[in-house]
Design an enzyme around this catalytic site. Structure first.
Site, PDB file in Angstrom:
ATOM      1  N   HIS A  89       0.808  -1.222   0.000  1.00 23.53           N
ATOM      2  CA  HIS A  89       0.000   0.000   0.000  1.00 23.53           C
ATOM      3  C   HIS A  89       0.840   1.271   0.000  1.00 23.53           C
ATOM      4  O   HIS A  89       0.329   2.351  -0.296  1.00 23.53           O
ATOM      5  CB  HIS A  89      -0.924   0.046   1.222  1.00 23.53           C
ATOM      6  CG  HIS A  89      -2.003  -0.987   1.219  1.00 23.53           C
ATOM      7  ND1 HIS A  89      -2.862  -1.156   0.164  1.00 23.53           N
ATOM      8  CD2 HIS A  89      -2.367  -1.902   2.155  1.00 23.53           C
ATOM      9  CE1 HIS A  89      -3.706  -2.132   0.438  1.00 23.53           C
ATOM     10  NE2 HIS A  89      -3.420  -2.612   1.630  1.00 23.53           N
TER      11      HIS A  89
ATOM     12  N   ASP B 214      -3.088 -10.612  -2.185  1.00 22.19           N
ATOM     13  CA  ASP B 214      -3.578 -10.054  -0.921  1.00 22.19           C
ATOM     14  C   ASP B 214      -5.057  -9.692  -1.047  1.00 22.19           C
ATOM     15  O   ASP B 214      -5.560  -9.392  -2.129  1.00 22.19           O
ATOM     16  CB  ASP B 214      -2.764  -8.808  -0.574  1.00 22.19           C
ATOM     17  CG  ASP B 214      -3.008  -8.303   0.834  1.00 22.19           C
ATOM     18  OD1 ASP B 214      -2.248  -8.697   1.736  1.00 22.19           O
ATOM     19  OD2 ASP B 214      -3.949  -7.512   1.029  1.00 22.19           O
TER      20      ASP B 214
ATOM     21  N   HIS C 247      -6.434  -7.023  -0.140  1.00 24.65           N
ATOM     22  CA  HIS C 247      -6.557  -5.608  -0.488  1.00 24.65           C
ATOM     23  C   HIS C 247      -5.732  -5.300  -1.733  1.00 24.65           C
ATOM     24  O   HIS C 247      -4.651  -5.850  -1.925  1.00 24.65           O
ATOM     25  CB  HIS C 247      -6.080  -4.728   0.665  1.00 24.65           C
ATOM     26  CG  HIS C 247      -6.763  -5.020   1.965  1.00 24.65           C
ATOM     27  ND1 HIS C 247      -6.249  -5.933   2.879  1.00 24.65           N
ATOM     28  CD2 HIS C 247      -7.912  -4.544   2.496  1.00 24.65           C
ATOM     29  CE1 HIS C 247      -7.066  -5.984   3.924  1.00 24.65           C
ATOM     30  NE2 HIS C 247      -8.069  -5.153   3.722  1.00 24.65           N
TER      31      HIS C 247
ATOM     32  N   ASP D 141      -4.626 -12.766   4.069  1.00 24.54           N
ATOM     33  CA  ASP D 141      -5.913 -12.283   4.556  1.00 24.54           C
ATOM     34  C   ASP D 141      -7.073 -12.702   3.662  1.00 24.54           C
ATOM     35  O   ASP D 141      -8.222 -12.338   3.936  1.00 24.54           O
ATOM     36  CB  ASP D 141      -5.906 -10.764   4.756  1.00 24.54           C
ATOM     37  CG  ASP D 141      -5.136 -10.005   3.704  1.00 24.54           C
ATOM     38  OD1 ASP D 141      -4.685 -10.633   2.716  1.00 24.54           O
ATOM     39  OD2 ASP D 141      -4.973  -8.781   3.854  1.00 24.54           O
TER      40      ASP D 141
END
Length: 351
Positions: free
Chosen positions: A127, A164, A166, A251
């Site tokens: 990120h 991931d 996200h 995740d």
């Protein structure tokens, strides 16, 4: 014949604190490292010592003023960088060691000291933007790694696969107009950080070299495997990367407290097998994973165990067992068809 798999791990990664009761905690690595010390994992991996990334290596992706701002947090008990992201006294050192640990893993694979490697590091990175911390991330480890491969190892084509939960906004933005890096992301959408729409495919020289597969909650092993086999693999074989990098976020595990996906440890093994197949076909098996998210401690640890056994070739995931029912398969083909229609102008590999 088994492969030589390298591991980057260091207790200093656990000195980074993200804040009280924060999901990105040192316990994530503590559980993984303990698993590696016990049967059947003990003694199977080649240790790769990490090193701190040099400031000019961080600057391959990040702006000098941002690097200075993170450096200024060193020795300070707590600094909030954004609503989700904080540093403690040792965070800058840990973040430099995380980026440098991935560079050490890449160098070990490129030199042939190991066949593949997994950097079990924190803080995570995908990120982090050129000028901002985001989403638990300080420096964008995988993006720095890709630029290291290009600038120091003289590679012309690097594949980054990001599974991931996200979307890796920082990684996408780092290479959005760059055709040397093919960025492929599966992610829950719409969800944090809000980027990663199907239509985001790059610009300029990089048009077509960003591929986003946005998913609704509930995607499990079969959907992920279909996406990797039917979308990623044909494109990757055409691109022919010289190195495969993976932002490995756990995740998407079925019980992750931040996620809504349904992937099991066996599913992670299947995805790893597809990536090994791609690396074997294109670049002599050169595959390097780096840890991103994953907040169910037991599920993350079991997923990483399955991935590592696959990387060693001690197991071979039986991907055909994930064949879905006819109705689910029909829906899957419709979804995959929409993604293929989006990228077909850039990748004429689909019949």
């Amino acid at each position: 014949m088994s492969r030589k798999t390298g591991i980057v791990k260091d207790a200093k990664y656990m000195e980074h604190g993200a804040g009280f009761a924060h999901p990105e905690s040192p316990e994530r690595l503590r559980a993984i490292y303990k698993m590696l010390e016990l049967p059947p994992m003990a003694g199977k991996f080649i240790p790769i010592p990490p090193r701190p990334a040099a400031i000019d290596e961080l600057a391959l992706i990040h702006r000098a003023a941002y690097i200075d701002s993170v450096a200024a947090t060193a020795g300070i008990p707590y600094t909030s960088l954004d609503p989700d992201t904080a540093t403690t006294a040792e965070s800058f050192a840990a973040a430099r060691l995380a980026a440098g640990g991935l560079l050490s893993a890449i160098d070990s694979v490129v030199s042939g000291a190991v066949d593949n490697a997994f950097a079990l590091i924190r803080p995570p990175g995908h990120h982090a933007e050129a000028n901002a911390a985001m989403g638990f991330c300080l420096f964008n480890n995988v993006a720095i790694g890709a630029m290291h491969a290009i600038t120091k190892r003289h590679m012309e084509r690097v594949l980054i696969v990001d599974w991931d939960l996200h979307h890796g906004n920082g990684t996408q933005h780092s290479f959005y107009d760059d055709n040397r890096v093919l960025y492929f992301s599966t992610h829950q959408y719409p969800y944090y950080p809000g980027t990663g729409a199907l239509e985001e495919n790059g610009r300029g020289d990089g048009l077509g070299f960003t591929i986003n597969v946005p998913l609704r909650p509930g995607a499990g092993n079969a959907r992920y495997l279909n996406i990797f086999r039917k979308i990623l693999q044909p494109v990757a074989l055409k691109f022919r990367p010289e190195l495969v990098l993976v932002s490995a976020g756990f995740d998407i595990y079925k019980q992750d407290p931040l996620g809504g996906m349904e992937v099991t440890p066996e599913g992670f093994a299947c995805l790893t097998r597809v990536l090994l197949d791609i690396a074997d076909a294109c670049c002599g098996g050169r595959l390097v994973m780096t840890l991103e998210g994953g907040y169910h401690i037991q599920g993350q640890t079991e997923g990483i165990k399955k991935v590592l056994l696959e990387m060693l070739d001690e197991t071979k995931a039986e991907t055909e067992k994930l064949i879905t029912s006819a109705e689910v398969e029909r829906q899957e083909d419709l979804f995959i068809g929409r993604v293929i229609d989006q990228i077909r102008p850039y990748w004429p590999v689909f019949s």
